[in-house]
Design a protein around this motif. Structure first.
Motif, PDB file in Angstrom:
ATOM      1  N   UNK A 318     -14.227   5.879  32.329  1.00 55.82           N
ATOM      2  CA  UNK A 318     -14.477   4.631  33.049  1.00 55.82           C
ATOM      3  C   UNK A 318     -14.092   3.409  32.228  1.00 55.82           C
ATOM      4  N   UNK A 319     -13.263   3.595  31.214  1.00 59.18           N
ATOM      5  CA  UNK A 319     -12.844   2.497  30.330  1.00 59.18           C
ATOM      6  C   UNK A 319     -12.125   1.399  31.103  1.00 59.18           C
ATOM      7  N   UNK A 320     -12.228   0.183  30.591  1.00 55.18           N
ATOM      8  CA  UNK A 320     -11.501  -0.938  31.179  1.00 55.18           C
ATOM      9  C   UNK A 320     -10.085  -0.961  30.634  1.00 55.18           C
ATOM     10  N   UNK A 321      -9.128  -1.180  31.514  1.00 54.74           N
ATOM     11  CA  UNK A 321      -7.731  -1.287  31.108  1.00 54.74           C
ATOM     12  C   UNK A 321      -7.160  -2.643  31.543  1.00 54.74           C
ATOM     13  N   UNK A 322      -6.179  -3.160  30.793  1.00 58.17           N
ATOM     14  CA  UNK A 322      -5.516  -4.425  31.168  1.00 58.17           C
ATOM     15  C   UNK A 322      -4.503  -4.165  32.282  1.00 58.17           C
ATOM     16  N   UNK A 323      -5.002  -3.923  33.472  1.00 58.66           N
ATOM     17  CA  UNK A 323      -4.185  -3.398  34.561  1.00 58.66           C
ATOM     18  C   UNK A 323      -2.998  -4.295  34.897  1.00 58.66           C
ATOM     19  N   UNK A 324      -3.237  -5.589  35.076  1.00 54.13           N
ATOM     20  CA  UNK A 324      -2.166  -6.489  35.534  1.00 54.13           C
ATOM     21  C   UNK A 324      -1.051  -6.613  34.506  1.00 54.13           C
ATOM     22  N   UNK A 325      -1.414  -6.639  33.227  1.00 54.14           N
ATOM     23  CA  UNK A 325      -0.379  -6.713  32.186  1.00 54.14           C
ATOM     24  C   UNK A 325       0.411  -5.409  32.144  1.00 54.14           C
ATOM     25  N   UNK A 326      -0.272  -4.292  32.273  1.00 55.70           N
ATOM     26  CA  UNK A 326       0.414  -3.006  32.278  1.00 55.70           C
ATOM     27  C   UNK A 326       1.379  -2.895  33.457  1.00 55.70           C
ATOM     28  N   UNK A 327       0.983  -3.409  34.602  1.00 53.77           N
ATOM     29  CA  UNK A 327       1.878  -3.382  35.761  1.00 53.77           C
ATOM     30  C   UNK A 327       3.138  -4.205  35.495  1.00 53.77           C
ATOM     31  N   UNK A 328       2.965  -5.369  34.887  1.00 58.72           N
ATOM     32  CA  UNK A 328       4.135  -6.197  34.555  1.00 58.72           C
ATOM     33  C   UNK A 328       5.065  -5.458  33.592  1.00 58.72           C
ATOM     34  N   UNK A 329       4.465  -4.794  32.603  1.00 67.12           N
ATOM     35  CA  UNK A 329       5.274  -4.063  31.610  1.00 67.12           C
ATOM     36  C   UNK A 329       6.038  -2.918  32.270  1.00 67.12           C
ATOM     37  N   UNK A 330       5.370  -2.193  33.165  1.00 69.95           N
ATOM     38  CA  UNK A 330       6.016  -1.079  33.844  1.00 69.95           C
ATOM     39  C   UNK A 330       7.180  -1.543  34.707  1.00 69.95           C
ATOM     40  N   UNK A 331       7.013  -2.667  35.374  1.00 74.91           N
ATOM     41  CA  UNK A 331       8.097  -3.206  36.203  1.00 74.91           C
ATOM     42  C   UNK A 331       9.289  -3.611  35.336  1.00 74.91           C
ATOM     43  N   UNK A 332       9.013  -4.190  34.164  1.00 80.39           N
ATOM     44  CA  UNK A 332      10.087  -4.639  33.276  1.00 80.39           C
ATOM     45  C   UNK A 332      10.910  -3.473  32.726  1.00 80.39           C
ATOM     46  N   UNK A 333      10.279  -2.326  32.537  1.00 77.16           N
ATOM     47  CA  UNK A 333      10.988  -1.202  31.896  1.00 77.16           C
ATOM     48  C   UNK A 333      11.516  -0.169  32.881  1.00 77.16           C
ATOM     49  N   UNK A 334      11.242  -0.343  34.167  1.00 72.20           N
ATOM     50  CA  UNK A 334      11.674   0.644  35.159  1.00 72.20           C
ATOM     51  C   UNK A 334      12.264  -0.080  36.370  1.00 72.20           C
ATOM     52  N   UNK A 335      13.561   0.101  36.582  1.00 75.40           N
ATOM     53  CA  UNK A 335      14.249  -0.591  37.675  1.00 75.40           C
ATOM     54  C   UNK A 335      13.751  -0.178  39.050  1.00 75.40           C
ATOM     55  N   UNK A 336      13.119   0.995  39.140  1.00 72.30           N
ATOM     56  CA  UNK A 336      12.671   1.480  40.443  1.00 72.30           C
ATOM     57  C   UNK A 336      11.306   0.916  40.848  1.00 72.30           C
ATOM     58  N   UNK A 337      10.651   0.216  39.925  1.00 74.24           N
ATOM     59  CA  UNK A 337       9.341  -0.365  40.224  1.00 74.24           C
ATOM     60  C   UNK A 337       9.482  -1.851  40.515  1.00 74.24           C
ATOM     61  N   UNK A 338       8.652  -2.331  41.436  1.00 73.78           N
ATOM     62  CA  UNK A 338       8.659  -3.743  41.798  1.00 73.78           C
ATOM     63  C   UNK A 338       7.282  -4.130  42.317  1.00 73.78           C
TER      64      UNK A 338
END
Length: 453
Positions: A318-338
């Motif tokens: 149940x740990x807290x994660x920096x969800x919004x920052x992680x989403x931004x990072x994933x979009x930047x490194x993967x062309x298929x994500x938006x």
């Protein structure tokens, strides 16, 4: 240059970087002079381009590149020097073109996704189940049967048995059941079939009990469910046409080859286990039991890992994660994500990310270290298993070591082995640290438990 950290939550932060002209000016001059030395510029001799001309042509781009590189290096250096545990990479708060004409000093900000603090406890108060699968006499008998057949002899037989090979001429039949004699007729003079591998049992049963000179009418297409490669080999026709051949054929038996299992004795023991590893039937069967137990232990180990992950995730997931920052990072490194699909994709990977963080924390607690010899040992085991698939069960250590090193030299395969060795060490350390509630179960009971999990 000034770098400061601003905590925005327990699992996120912002790095602010201020850079002044004096921080980058000398490097810009150096880069421009290097361009003048190495590049031929029309109208000037190489190495004799005036600095003003270099600055006019390349100054803006070089200055922008130097500033970005200096700032990013400062960010990475700050993270390293301050031992910040960061998920992914720093994300620029704003990406914009630098106004080099009107400004000399600049400020940048980067978002950081911080690894959450996970207070994992591993001690004897933690109880985890472990299921040892019992080796039955039936399992030993089955393993013995398989090895006897593998190392048995193929000899001429009087009639077709369940594991026989059948040789003879294979002739295509017409719709009336007569052998075709036209120019396009399919005829395989030196044909061979293995009824034991037929997909259709009814087709295989047609051969059982038949003798030399008997004729058998069968349907090749049904024996392999229309597999073009198998039909091509059986009938000697081009693979592109094979799958369309669905009629009956007649096989006139000229030879029957039957398998006679190897007899118990030293030759069999040596072939299965290695030279003089067993000299009596009791030693041979005990060795088979150990062999089966090792194979079954892999299933036990896999279920233990599932149970461990489940227990750890229930307690610490149940740990807290920096969800919004992680989403931004994933979009930047993967062309298929938006922005449209990132929520769905992140939801798929979040549990895996949490488990990975817990595993890393366990690794820190247990001080897991992976040495090169660990990798070689694991690669040798893989090599040994690969050789065993081809019946080569007694490979010497030098050969296995050489093969293992070649496996590790594969840059695509090596990371997988590193991960496997890491998991082996990690779960072994967990077993040592916690209380294991071991239980001996039958294979059927184990399957029942595993299915529920």
């Amino acid at each position: 240059m000034n770098v400061t950290l601003e905590k925005t939550s327990e699992v996120s932060a912002k790095l602010n970087v201020s850079i002044e002209e004096n921080d980058y000016k000398d490097k810009v001059v150096k880069e421009l002079k290097e361009i003048g030395k190495k590049h031929a510029i029309p109208g000037f001799r190489q190495g004799h381009v005036p600095f003003g001309e270099l600055n006019r042509r390349f100054g803006k781009q070089v200055t922008s590149d130097v500033i970005n590189n200096e700032v990013y290096d400062a960010v990475i250096g700050y993270i390293r020097d301050n031992k910040l545990a960061v998920l992914g990479e720093p994300i620029p708060v704003e990406v914009k073109e630098l106004d080099l004409k009107n400004e000399k000093d600049f400020s940048f900000s980067y978002e950081l996704a911080l690894v959450p603090e996970i207070n994992v406890t591993l001690d004897k108060d933690v109880h985890l189940p472990y299921y040892n699968i019992e080796v039955s006499e039936d399992m030993i008998n089955e393993q013995d049967k398989n090895f006897r057949e593998r190392f048995g002899a193929q000899v001429p037989g009087e009639e077709v048995e369940a594991n026989s090979l059948v040789k003879g001429s294979i002739m295509e039949l017409d719709e009336a059941g007569n052998v075709k004699t036209s120019d396009d007729a399919i005829q395989m003079i030196n044909g061979i079939v293995a009824p034991m591998y037929f997909k259709d049992k009814a087709e295989a049963d047609k051969f059982i009990g038949k003798k030399v000179n008997d004729k058998v009418v069968f349907n090749p297409w049904k024996t392999c469910e229309g597999n073009a490669a198998e039909l091509s080999s059986m009938l000697g026709v081009d693979k592109s046409k094979a799958a369309d051949i669905k009629g009956d054929f007649e096989l006139s038996i000229s030879e029957i080859i039957v398998l006679r299992p190897a007899e118990l004795g030293q030759e069999l023991y040596d072939n299965v286990l290695g030279k003089d590893k067993a000299t009596t039937e009791e030693e041979y069967r005990n060795a088979l039991k150990d062999m089966i137990a090792r194979e079954l232990s892999r299933n036990s180990e896999m279920l233990f890992r599932v149970d461990t992950e489940k227990a750890m995730m229930e307690k610490y997931g149940d740990m807290e994660l920096p969800v919004e920052i992680l989403k931004k990072w994933l979009i930047r490194r993967n062309d298929e994500l938006n922005d449209a699909n990132i929520d769905e994709e992140y939801a798929k990977m979040e549990q895996g990310l949490k488990w990975q963080l817990i595993k890393e924390r366990i690794g820190e607690i247990c001080q897991i270290k992976i040495e090169e010899q660990d990798l070689i040992g694991h690669a040798k085991m893989i090599a040994s298993m690969q050789f065993a698939q081809y019946g080569m069960t007694n490979m010497d250590d030098d050969t296995l070591t050489d093969y293992a090193k070649r496996i590790l030299a594969d840059k695509n395969y090596r990371p997988r082995i590193v991960e496997e060795v890491g998991d082996i060490k990690l779960f072994a350390a967990v077993k040592e640290a916690v209380t294991i509630n071991a239980e001996n179960v039958t294979l059927d009971k184990f399957k029942e438990i595993a299915t529920k999990q």
